[in-house]
Design an enzyme around this catalytic site. Structure first.
Site, mmCIF file in Angstrom:
data_model
loop_
_atom_site.group_PDB
_atom_site.id
_atom_site.type_symbol
_atom_site.label_atom_id
_atom_site.label_comp_id
_atom_site.label_asym_id
_atom_site.label_seq_id
_atom_site.Cartn_x
_atom_site.Cartn_y
_atom_site.Cartn_z
ATOM 1 N N THR A 86 0.774 3.570 -5.361
ATOM 2 C CA THR A 86 2.080 3.353 -6.001
ATOM 3 C C THR A 86 1.983 2.070 -6.824
ATOM 4 O O THR A 86 2.583 1.049 -6.469
ATOM 5 C CB THR A 86 3.211 3.224 -4.950
ATOM 6 N N GLU A 151 2.794 1.288 5.957
ATOM 7 C CA GLU A 151 1.547 0.772 6.538
ATOM 8 C C GLU A 151 1.461 -0.738 6.309
ATOM 9 O O GLU A 151 1.753 -1.219 5.229
ATOM 10 C CB GLU A 151 0.353 1.491 5.898
ATOM 11 N N LEU A 153 -1.465 -2.580 7.351
ATOM 12 C CA LEU A 153 -2.837 -3.073 7.540
ATOM 13 C C LEU A 153 -3.244 -4.007 6.414
ATOM 14 O O LEU A 153 -2.727 -3.922 5.300
ATOM 15 C CB LEU A 153 -3.825 -1.905 7.649
ATOM 16 N N LYS A 207 9.126 -2.604 4.642
ATOM 17 C CA LYS A 207 7.805 -2.876 4.063
ATOM 18 C C LYS A 207 7.903 -3.888 2.920
ATOM 19 O O LYS A 207 7.125 -4.842 2.840
ATOM 20 C CB LYS A 207 7.189 -1.552 3.571
ATOM 21 N N ASN A 211 6.394 -7.859 2.781
ATOM 22 C CA ASN A 211 5.480 -8.373 1.762
ATOM 23 C C ASN A 211 6.119 -9.491 0.938
ATOM 24 O O ASN A 211 5.463 -10.473 0.595
ATOM 25 C CB ASN A 211 5.002 -7.239 0.845
ATOM 26 N N CYS A 263 -1.217 -5.352 -3.283
ATOM 27 C CA CYS A 263 0.131 -5.158 -2.707
ATOM 28 C C CYS A 263 1.158 -6.195 -3.135
ATOM 29 O O CYS A 263 2.178 -5.837 -3.733
ATOM 30 C CB CYS A 263 0.032 -5.121 -1.189
HETATM 31 N N1 NAD Z 1 -4.458 -1.430 0.094
HETATM 32 C C1 NAD Z 1 -3.735 -2.004 1.050
HETATM 33 O O1 NAD Z 1 -4.123 -2.991 1.650
HETATM 34 C C2 NAD Z 1 -2.386 -1.415 1.437
HETATM 35 C C3 NAD Z 1 -1.754 -1.857 2.610
HETATM 36 C C4 NAD Z 1 -0.535 -1.294 2.966
HETATM 37 C C5 NAD Z 1 0.050 -0.338 2.155
HETATM 38 N N2 NAD Z 1 -0.570 0.059 1.011
HETATM 39 C C6 NAD Z 1 0.053 1.112 0.198
HETATM 40 O O2 NAD Z 1 -0.627 2.337 0.462
HETATM 41 C C7 NAD Z 1 -0.670 3.123 -0.729
HETATM 42 C C8 NAD Z 1 -2.103 3.473 -1.059
HETATM 43 O O3 NAD Z 1 -2.800 2.290 -1.375
HETATM 44 P P1 NAD Z 1 -4.384 2.245 -1.509
HETATM 45 O O4 NAD Z 1 -4.763 0.824 -1.713
HETATM 46 O O5 NAD Z 1 -4.990 3.005 -0.393
HETATM 47 O O6 NAD Z 1 -4.571 3.072 -2.883
HETATM 48 P P2 NAD Z 1 -5.928 3.628 -3.531
HETATM 49 O O7 NAD Z 1 -5.701 3.588 -4.990
HETATM 50 O O8 NAD Z 1 -7.099 2.924 -2.930
HETATM 51 O O9 NAD Z 1 -5.994 5.158 -3.034
HETATM 52 C C9 NAD Z 1 -5.150 6.163 -3.463
HETATM 53 C C10 NAD Z 1 -5.953 7.465 -3.466
HETATM 54 O O10 NAD Z 1 -5.042 8.553 -3.647
HETATM 55 C C11 NAD Z 1 -5.708 9.564 -4.411
HETATM 56 N N3 NAD Z 1 -4.699 10.497 -4.940
HETATM 57 C C12 NAD Z 1 -3.729 10.261 -5.849
HETATM 58 N N4 NAD Z 1 -2.998 11.371 -6.044
HETATM 59 C C13 NAD Z 1 -3.498 12.335 -5.224
HETATM 60 C C14 NAD Z 1 -3.167 13.691 -4.975
HETATM 61 N N5 NAD Z 1 -2.145 14.292 -5.583
HETATM 62 N N6 NAD Z 1 -3.914 14.376 -4.092
HETATM 63 C C15 NAD Z 1 -4.949 13.792 -3.457
HETATM 64 N N7 NAD Z 1 -5.310 12.507 -3.659
HETATM 65 C C16 NAD Z 1 -4.590 11.785 -4.531
HETATM 66 C C17 NAD Z 1 -6.464 8.761 -5.454
HETATM 67 O O11 NAD Z 1 -7.520 9.501 -6.020
HETATM 68 C C18 NAD Z 1 -6.962 7.558 -4.606
HETATM 69 O O12 NAD Z 1 -8.250 7.810 -4.059
HETATM 70 C C19 NAD Z 1 0.050 2.319 -1.801
HETATM 71 O O13 NAD Z 1 1.396 2.714 -1.849
HETATM 72 C C20 NAD Z 1 -0.058 0.902 -1.291
HETATM 73 O O14 NAD Z 1 0.986 0.089 -1.763
HETATM 74 C C21 NAD Z 1 -1.785 -0.443 0.643
#
Ligand code: NAD
Length: 446
Positions: A86, A151, A153, A207, A211, A263
């Protein structure tokens, strides 16, 4: 319980692997075929300590698998988690929900049995209502419940955080969905992890509130660091002096170059956008965002001051590019703005990072990359520590002093004390360490 995890990024891959380690049958889905193919070969698409082993163990045990086929994964699942990105929407800072909504449509079309749809992605308050509306539109006859489960983490400690969370937040409007979520988290529940059930909108807001609060804490100590520099106080002691107060707590009180990462920058902006939309401003977060933005480039000016005020034709060695240690994530890393500021002032930059080089290289054109800290430092006019990787905490400072062209060490994470740096003949420039400022003043005057 059968779980489908949509999105196999930092959150999806770690969450999916941990859920399978709890004993659930998990299938992780990503539309990026390259990513799935890599994981199936046992190669992790991200750097996260312990992840490769955790994935391998659970794949071997038959509890964890990977696919690009969302429909079949969803059709067999009791719970489907949305863990897609997002990011900030270009232009207005609102969270870009296009990936969440696209995934929702695909999920809804694939539903074949009663299913809980869980939003793990960080989404603005009210998004669960939109997700529910899309599900009803696409699959009017499906039996589905939409739950929020943000989440918390941290990259770099993601597995430990997931397995021993400070709390689990479940936002649900339905008792059956809540009991399904209790099942999903039962192993943690048995470990006494606090599980907080709230309304869906409340969970979504928790959330962002978390943050924004942490970003505020960091920004608070960063501004105090500036005041320490101006007044001859030491921010390390101020931080300890206030952090020992249980009401304040010592975490997130480390002065530095400003927060970054995937984030805090986007989530603070998205919270402000929500506040604006609901005409309920959060002025303190507005200030945090503004202060943090200007700070990153200000760090560039700090380095230039340390080099005597002129960067043209000089080489700066930068240690640490990722936004924090133990990750390869370069999203919104302070190093990016800092390096840009140095280049704008005419400096050459030579950089090193233990795990982030692959992601960093395409983002930093014109920067030279080194294979280790000493190669970066050799012949440079200043050495700048931007990310506090353990590897940089134990540098051979004598060797550093002998290979630098000028004796300047800028420690933007305060991992060294002025005394240990000055002992080897290097000038120390930390953050908020007014005690070490005399050297800087003499430098300015020269
Ligand atoms: N990275 C962090 O530390 C963290 C911590 C807490 C919350 N979040 C939240 O979690 C969410 C994900 O973050 P992230 O860092 O893992 O993102 P990321 O960009 O690493 O991963 C997202 C994945 O989703 C896949 N994707 C997108 N659309 C899809 C679909 N329709 N079908 C299948 N796969 C699809 C993408 O290819 C990508 O691999 C965000 O909203 C973020 O704010 C992240």
């Amino acid at each position: 319980m059968r779980i489908a995890m949509i999105g196999t990024g930092y959150v999806g891959l770690v969450s999916g692997a941990c859920f399978s380690d709890f004993g659930h049958a998990v299938i992780c889905v990503d539309k990026d075929a390259g990513k799935i193919e890599k994981i199936e070969r046992g190669v992790m698409p991200i750097y996260e300590p312990g992840l490769q082993e955790l994935v391998a163990t659970n794949v071997k045990a038959g509890r964890l698998s990977f696919t690009t086929d969302l429909a079949s994964a969803v059709a067999n699942a009791d719970a489907v988690f949305i863990a897609v990105g997002t990011p900030s929407r270009r232009g207005d800072g609102h969270a870009d929900l296009s990936y969440v909504f696209a995934a929702t449509r695909e999920i809804a079309a694939a539903l074949r049995k009663p299913t809980v749809i869980v939003t793990k992605s960080t989404v603005p308050v009210g998004t669960g209502d939109d997700v529910e509306r899309i599900v009803r539109e696409v699959a009017p006859n499906a039996q589905a419940w939409v739950v929020s489960n943000p989440e918390f983490l941290r990259e770099g400690a993601a597995i430990a955080d997931f397995k021993r969370p400070d709390r689990i937040v479940i936002g649900s409007e339905d008792e059956h969905a809540s009991s399904m979520m209790r099942e999903v988290y039962r192993p943690l529940y048995l470990n006494q992890a606090p599980i907080l059930f709230t309304g869906r909108r409340t969970a979504e807001l928790i959330k962002y509130a978390a943050n924004a609060f942490l970003a505020t804490k960091i920004t608070f100590i960063n501004e105090l660091a500036d005041l320490c520099e101006a007044t001859g106080a030491d921010v390390q002691d101020v931080s300890r002096g206030i952090g020992l107060d249980n009401r304040i707590g010592s975490k997130f009180l480390h002065a530095g170059p400003g927060y970054g990462g995937s984030c805090f920058p986007k989530d603070t902006l998205a919270l402000l956008k929500t506040a604006e939309d609901y005409q309920s401003p959060i002025r303190i977060v507005e200030a945090v965002v503004q202060v943090n933005d200007t700070r990153k480039r200000a760090m560039g000016r700090k380095v230039i001051r340390a080099m005597g005020g002129d960067a043209r034709g000089k080489t700066v060695a930068v240690l640490g590019l990722t936004f924090k240690p133990n990750t390869d994530d370069m999203r919104d890393a302070p190093s990016l703005a800092l390096i840009q500021a140095l280049k704008d002032a005419g400096a050459e930059v030579r950089a090193y990072d233990p795990e982030g080089l692959e992601q960093a290289k395409p983002m930093l054109p014109g920067v030279e990359f080194a294979d280790d800290p000493y190669q970066a430092a050799a012949g440079a006019d200043a050495l700048v520590i931007v990310t506090e990787w353990d590897e940089f905490r134990a540098l051979d400072l004598k060797r550093v002093a002998s290979i630098l062209a000028a004796p300047v060490l800028v420690d933007l994470r305060n991992i060294y004390t002025p005394a240990e740096v000055e002992r080897v003949g290097l000038q120390y420039h930390g953050v908020g360490r007014g005690i070490a400022l005399e050297a800087e003043r003499q430098n300015d005057a020269a």
